[in-house]
Design a protein around this motif. Structure first.
Motif, PDB file in Angstrom:
ATOM      1  N   PRO A  35     -43.101  19.221  20.729  1.00 50.12           N
ATOM      2  CA  PRO A  35     -42.246  18.741  19.636  1.00 50.12           C
ATOM      3  C   PRO A  35     -40.777  18.659  20.017  1.00 50.12           C
ATOM      4  O   PRO A  35     -40.062  17.735  19.593  1.00 50.12           O
ATOM      5  CB  PRO A  35     -42.479  19.778  18.526  1.00 50.12           C
ATOM      6  CG  PRO A  35     -43.809  20.366  18.821  1.00 50.12           C
ATOM      7  CD  PRO A  35     -43.946  20.362  20.314  1.00 50.12           C
ATOM      8  N   HIS A  36     -40.300  19.607  20.808  1.00 49.52           N
ATOM      9  CA  HIS A  36     -38.899  19.579  21.236  1.00 49.52           C
ATOM     10  C   HIS A  36     -38.644  18.401  22.173  1.00 49.52           C
ATOM     11  O   HIS A  36     -37.607  17.729  22.080  1.00 49.52           O
ATOM     12  CB  HIS A  36     -38.528  20.897  21.919  1.00 49.52           C
ATOM     13  CG  HIS A  36     -38.617  22.096  21.030  1.00 49.52           C
ATOM     14  ND1 HIS A  36     -37.826  22.257  19.912  1.00 49.52           N
ATOM     15  CD2 HIS A  36     -39.415  23.197  21.089  1.00 49.52           C
ATOM     16  CE1 HIS A  36     -38.121  23.399  19.321  1.00 49.52           C
ATOM     17  NE2 HIS A  36     -39.085  23.995  20.010  1.00 49.52           N
ATOM     18  N   HIS A  37     -39.604  18.149  23.073  1.00 44.34           N
ATOM     19  CA  HIS A  37     -39.471  17.007  23.975  1.00 44.34           C
ATOM     20  C   HIS A  37     -39.468  15.701  23.185  1.00 44.34           C
ATOM     21  O   HIS A  37     -38.680  14.790  23.467  1.00 44.34           O
ATOM     22  CB  HIS A  37     -40.624  16.993  24.986  1.00 44.34           C
ATOM     23  CG  HIS A  37     -40.602  18.133  25.938  1.00 44.34           C
ATOM     24  ND1 HIS A  37     -41.599  18.339  26.867  1.00 44.34           N
ATOM     25  CD2 HIS A  37     -39.714  19.150  26.099  1.00 44.34           C
ATOM     26  CE1 HIS A  37     -41.322  19.418  27.574  1.00 44.34           C
ATOM     27  NE2 HIS A  37     -40.194  19.926  27.119  1.00 44.34           N
ATOM     28  N   ALA A  38     -40.369  15.599  22.205  1.00 44.12           N
ATOM     29  CA  ALA A  38     -40.453  14.382  21.402  1.00 44.12           C
ATOM     30  C   ALA A  38     -39.155  14.137  20.638  1.00 44.12           C
ATOM     31  O   ALA A  38     -38.665  13.002  20.563  1.00 44.12           O
ATOM     32  CB  ALA A  38     -41.633  14.483  20.424  1.00 44.12           C
ATOM     33  N   ALA A  39     -38.582  15.194  20.076  1.00 42.95           N
ATOM     34  CA  ALA A  39     -37.325  15.047  19.335  1.00 42.95           C
ATOM     35  C   ALA A  39     -36.195  14.617  20.264  1.00 42.95           C
ATOM     36  O   ALA A  39     -35.361  13.767  19.910  1.00 42.95           O
ATOM     37  CB  ALA A  39     -36.974  16.364  18.641  1.00 42.95           C
ATOM     38  N   ALA A  40     -36.169  15.188  21.473  1.00 42.96           N
ATOM     39  CA  ALA A  40     -35.096  14.858  22.418  1.00 42.96           C
ATOM     40  C   ALA A  40     -35.203  13.417  22.899  1.00 42.96           C
ATOM     41  O   ALA A  40     -34.208  12.684  22.932  1.00 42.96           O
ATOM     42  CB  ALA A  40     -35.133  15.823  23.604  1.00 42.96           C
ATOM     43  N   ILE A  41     -36.419  12.998  23.288  1.00 43.63           N
ATOM     44  CA  ILE A  41     -36.565  11.637  23.811  1.00 43.63           C
ATOM     45  C   ILE A  41     -36.314  10.618  22.716  1.00 43.63           C
ATOM     46  O   ILE A  41     -35.764   9.532  22.962  1.00 43.63           O
ATOM     47  CB  ILE A  41     -37.953  11.435  24.461  1.00 43.63           C
ATOM     48  CG1 ILE A  41     -37.950  10.206  25.379  1.00 43.63           C
ATOM     49  CG2 ILE A  41     -39.039  11.300  23.421  1.00 43.63           C
ATOM     50  CD1 ILE A  41     -37.087  10.343  26.591  1.00 43.63           C
ATOM     51  N   ASP A  42     -36.668  10.941  21.476  1.00 46.26           N
ATOM     52  CA  ASP A  42     -36.389  10.042  20.360  1.00 46.26           C
ATOM     53  C   ASP A  42     -34.888   9.824  20.206  1.00 46.26           C
ATOM     54  O   ASP A  42     -34.426   8.684  20.038  1.00 46.26           O
ATOM     55  CB  ASP A  42     -36.968  10.613  19.069  1.00 46.26           C
ATOM     56  CG  ASP A  42     -36.608   9.770  17.858  1.00 46.26           C
ATOM     57  OD1 ASP A  42     -37.108   8.622  17.767  1.00 46.26           O
ATOM     58  OD2 ASP A  42     -35.816  10.241  17.006  1.00 46.26           O
ATOM     59  N   ARG A  43     -34.122  10.882  20.312  1.00 45.52           N
ATOM     60  CA  ARG A  43     -32.669  10.754  20.174  1.00 45.52           C
ATOM     61  C   ARG A  43     -32.056   9.994  21.345  1.00 45.52           C
ATOM     62  O   ARG A  43     -31.126   9.196  21.169  1.00 45.52           O
ATOM     63  CB  ARG A  43     -32.037  12.136  20.026  1.00 45.52           C
ATOM     64  CG  ARG A  43     -32.236  12.720  18.633  1.00 45.52           C
ATOM     65  CD  ARG A  43     -32.071  14.239  18.608  1.00 45.52           C
ATOM     66  NE  ARG A  43     -32.142  14.762  17.257  1.00 45.52           N
ATOM     67  CZ  ARG A  43     -33.267  14.921  16.572  1.00 45.52           C
ATOM     68  NH1 ARG A  43     -34.424  14.562  17.126  1.00 45.52           N
ATOM     69  NH2 ARG A  43     -33.246  15.417  15.349  1.00 45.52           N
ATOM     70  N   ILE A  44     -32.554  10.246  22.542  1.00 48.79           N
ATOM     71  CA  ILE A  44     -32.041   9.520  23.704  1.00 48.79           C
ATOM     72  C   ILE A  44     -32.306   8.030  23.565  1.00 48.79           C
ATOM     73  O   ILE A  44     -31.414   7.197  23.811  1.00 48.79           O
ATOM     74  CB  ILE A  44     -32.673  10.068  25.002  1.00 48.79           C
ATOM     75  CG1 ILE A  44     -32.120  11.467  25.306  1.00 48.79           C
ATOM     76  CG2 ILE A  44     -32.399   9.124  26.177  1.00 48.79           C
ATOM     77  CD1 ILE A  44     -32.797  12.154  26.469  1.00 48.79           C
ATOM     78  N   LEU A  45     -33.507   7.667  23.169  1.00 48.17           N
ATOM     79  CA  LEU A  45     -33.845   6.253  23.028  1.00 48.17           C
ATOM     80  C   LEU A  45     -33.016   5.582  21.928  1.00 48.17           C
ATOM     81  O   LEU A  45     -32.565   4.442  22.088  1.00 48.17           O
ATOM     82  CB  LEU A  45     -35.339   6.096  22.748  1.00 48.17           C
ATOM     83  CG  LEU A  45     -36.270   6.497  23.896  1.00 48.17           C
ATOM     84  CD1 LEU A  45     -37.728   6.393  23.468  1.00 48.17           C
ATOM     85  CD2 LEU A  45     -36.018   5.645  25.139  1.00 48.17           C
ATOM     86  N   ARG A  46     -32.813   6.293  20.825  1.00 49.34           N
ATOM     87  CA  ARG A  46     -31.974   5.729  19.761  1.00 49.34           C
ATOM     88  C   ARG A  46     -30.542   5.535  20.247  1.00 49.34           C
ATOM     89  O   ARG A  46     -29.891   4.530  19.944  1.00 49.34           O
ATOM     90  CB  ARG A  46     -32.007   6.647  18.535  1.00 49.34           C
ATOM     91  CG  ARG A  46     -33.326   6.587  17.766  1.00 49.34           C
ATOM     92  CD  ARG A  46     -33.489   7.769  16.825  1.00 49.34           C
ATOM     93  NE  ARG A  46     -32.408   7.828  15.848  1.00 49.34           N
ATOM     94  CZ  ARG A  46     -32.183   8.896  15.067  1.00 49.34           C
ATOM     95  NH1 ARG A  46     -32.965   9.969  15.174  1.00 49.34           N
ATOM     96  NH2 ARG A  46     -31.208   8.872  14.185  1.00 49.34           N
ATOM     97  N   LEU A  47     -30.044   6.513  21.018  1.00 45.88           N
ATOM     98  CA  LEU A  47     -28.686   6.414  21.556  1.00 45.88           C
ATOM     99  C   LEU A  47     -28.556   5.234  22.503  1.00 45.88           C
ATOM    100  O   LEU A  47     -27.564   4.487  22.460  1.00 45.88           O
ATOM    101  CB  LEU A  47     -28.338   7.716  22.275  1.00 45.88           C
ATOM    102  CG  LEU A  47     -26.918   7.835  22.833  1.00 45.88           C
ATOM    103  CD1 LEU A  47     -25.897   7.783  21.710  1.00 45.88           C
ATOM    104  CD2 LEU A  47     -26.768   9.128  23.635  1.00 45.88           C
ATOM    105  N   VAL A  48     -29.554   5.039  23.362  1.00 42.40           N
ATOM    106  CA  VAL A  48     -29.541   3.909  24.300  1.00 42.40           C
ATOM    107  C   VAL A  48     -29.469   2.587  23.545  1.00 42.40           C
ATOM    108  O   VAL A  48     -28.672   1.694  23.879  1.00 42.40           O
ATOM    109  CB  VAL A  48     -30.784   3.944  25.209  1.00 42.40           C
ATOM    110  CG1 VAL A  48     -30.945   2.626  25.964  1.00 42.40           C
ATOM    111  CG2 VAL A  48     -30.687   5.106  26.197  1.00 42.40           C
ATOM    112  N   VAL A  49     -30.292   2.444  22.503  1.00 41.38           N
ATOM    113  CA  VAL A  49     -30.317   1.200  21.731  1.00 41.38           C
ATOM    114  C   VAL A  49     -28.966   0.946  21.072  1.00 41.38           C
ATOM    115  O   VAL A  49     -28.413  -0.158  21.131  1.00 41.38           O
ATOM    116  CB  VAL A  49     -31.442   1.244  20.679  1.00 41.38           C
ATOM    117  CG1 VAL A  49     -31.317   0.070  19.713  1.00 41.38           C
ATOM    118  CG2 VAL A  49     -32.804   1.207  21.358  1.00 41.38           C
ATOM    119  N   LEU A  50     -28.401   1.974  20.444  1.00 44.12           N
ATOM    120  CA  LEU A  50     -27.125   1.811  19.736  1.00 44.12           C
ATOM    121  C   LEU A  50     -25.980   1.489  20.700  1.00 44.12           C
ATOM    122  O   LEU A  50     -25.175   0.585  20.455  1.00 44.12           O
ATOM    123  CB  LEU A  50     -26.803   3.076  18.947  1.00 44.12           C
ATOM    124  CG  LEU A  50     -27.696   3.368  17.739  1.00 44.12           C
ATOM    125  CD1 LEU A  50     -27.394   4.748  17.164  1.00 44.12           C
ATOM    126  CD2 LEU A  50     -27.513   2.299  16.672  1.00 44.12           C
TER     127      LEU A  50
END
Length: 224
Positions: free
Chosen positions: A8-23
């Protein structure tokens, strides 16, 4: 057998990284587009800021792309007044690409915008949290570099802060260039004249297509 379950921690981190990349990518593309640049064009401009004038072969090598692609990018940048070509001082068959006043001014404006953006993101963040963010991002960058050999971890070809002359990059990637029509008449001796490159665009930076698919929303807090 079901799909593997992510920590769950990995999933939360990668989700934020991907959102940051897109933005960040959308914001960068919109900012470059307002100045007549794409990611691939900006990478060329930033390389010239960092390394100074150079041949098209040196640009191709630094940006890990083909001479044909660089020819198209330089054609477009020259047409729009960002760079010029001049005779090589020791080889009459070669040309040197350098920034014009417009190109240098644009690079400085990009760096100033990044300084402002950094203040929007980080001013007021507690020191311990800020240092933890830097340390964590360094770990992620190191792991990506180890996992994806050949990827430029330094980001020296993208716009950045506190780099001489500022530009990056670029940092990538920078119109309407003509990379696929090899009309290059520059017989650079540091470039192979027997280039039979038939590669697809997969090994080249985005060849300066208009950023019509990018949302033109500036998330940097009211900057022009």
């Amino acid at each position: 057998m079901g799909a593997p379950t992510a920590d769950p921690h990995h999933a939360a981190a990668i989700d934020r990284i991907l959102r940051l990349v897109v933005l960040l990518n959308a914001d960068m593309s919109a900012s470059l587009g307002r100045r007549g640049l794409s990611d691939a064009r900006a990478a060329v401009v930033w390389r010239l800021v960092q390394a100074g004038p150079g041949t098209q072969r040196s640009l191709a090598d630094a940006l890990q792309t083909t001479p044909r692609n660089i020819t198209g990018l330089v054609d477009g940048l020259e047409h729009d007044g960002f760079v010029n070509r001049s005779p090589h001082p020791s080889d009459r068959r070669s040309t040197v690409v350098s920034l014009t006043g417009k190109g240098a001014d644009t690079a400085r404006a990009l760096q100033a915008e990044l300084v402002e953006f950094a203040a929007v993101l980080f001013d007021g963040m507690p020191e311990q949290r800020f240092q933890g963010l830097i340390d964590g991002l360094d770990d992620v960058l190191d792991r990506i570099s180890a996992h994806l050999p050949g990827i430029d971890r330094s980001g020296t070809n993208r716009p950045g802060i506190d780099r001489p002359g500022t530009n990056r990059p670029g940092t990538d990637r920078p119109g309407t260039d003509r990379p696929d029509t090899d009309t290059d008449t520059d017989t650079d001796t540091d470039r192979s004249d027997t280039d039979t490159d038939t590669d697809t665009d997969t090994d080249r930076p985005d060849t300066d297509r208009p950023d019509t698919d990018r949302p033109d929303t500036d998330r940097r807090g009211g900057r022009a």
